[in-house]
Design an enzyme around this catalytic site. Sequence first.
Site, PDB file in Angstrom:
ATOM      1  N   PRO A 114      14.898  72.171 -49.543  1.00  0.00           N
ATOM      2  CG  PRO A 114      14.035  73.610 -51.193  1.00  0.00           C
ATOM      3  CD  PRO A 114      15.049  73.360 -50.657  1.00  0.00           C
ATOM      4  CE  LYS A 167      17.454  66.158 -53.373  1.00  0.00           C
ATOM      5  NZ  LYS A 167      18.881  66.261 -52.134  1.00  0.00           N
TER       6      LYS A 167
END
Length: 304
Positions: A2, A70
Amino acid sequence: MPELPEVQTTVNGINSFIKGRTIVDVWTDLAVENPTLPSHKTSTKSKKFFTLFKKSVIGGKIIEAERRAKNIFIHLDNGISIWIHMKMTGHLLYGKYVLISKEWTPSTEEKNEALRDPFNKYLHTIFTLDNGRHLALSDVRKFAKVTFVKTTELPEIYKEFGPEPLEDTFTFSVFTKQLQKRPTRPIKEVLLDQKIIAGIGNIYSDEALWLAGIHPLRTVRDITDTEMQLLYKGVISALKKGIDFGGDSTSDYRDITGTRGAFQGKHEAYRRTGQPCRKRGCPGTIERIAFSGRGAHFCDTHQT
DNA sequence: TGCAGTGTTGCTTC
DNA sequence: CGAAGCAACACTGC
């Protein structure tokens, strides 16, 4: 998995599927702990912290999810924000689960077959929602972190991340000014630094450098203004392309319906070691070097 | 079989 | 202080 595009895809999924839902219960096997910025040391690995976590989020209604770097922040209507970092292999899933002998599995009523994908097991935290469905954190490697903060504390926390590359305020001048903070460091390393620019990881830094034709080991101060322009555009277009394809599922990443993204088939550099460069007219080959404890992939011909 | 490699990042060591 | 290396963990693939 991710990086910015994957986290953004997840956040978009939360906003389309579970906005407005109230959290009625939380379960964890205590395999995950919270992010550790200097100001937040407590860990969900302690039962005591988890008790406090539960007390803080149960009864909260989900107003909206937000991405910063993130990180995922899920704002509740009780002044609390849930804070999740998916690290290497974490991903969130929305489905109907049942707890059978200490393990959550999709219920027989669950019609979404993607949730039965082996990658969508390893559930370590489960939020039960007021419609009887669940938001689940899947994470093989157990690096993902979950915690909570008061929503009013967030501006202070956001200051610890660099500028957001897809916001309008991220101009070329902001970009170069940020990079120049590390003049003697290799460009690839600087792109990965969340305090310099938020959200770029190994995949998208390789892609951006390929687009700009810059070798990953070039030091920041040796990069010309023309190259900087190309890199600025490369960073933005690589990230946008990642979002357009629903993120990168080279490994464990799935969107919240458990479905793979499609960016893994679109790489120009990342993990294409030994394959021909696809830049038009370029006779080069993609090479891999170990660097900063990870791999960097680049074209041996047009990235100089 | 064994070990290098995997998206992240913070801590330890030099 | 900056920079390099490693640890957290589980699994895949050569």
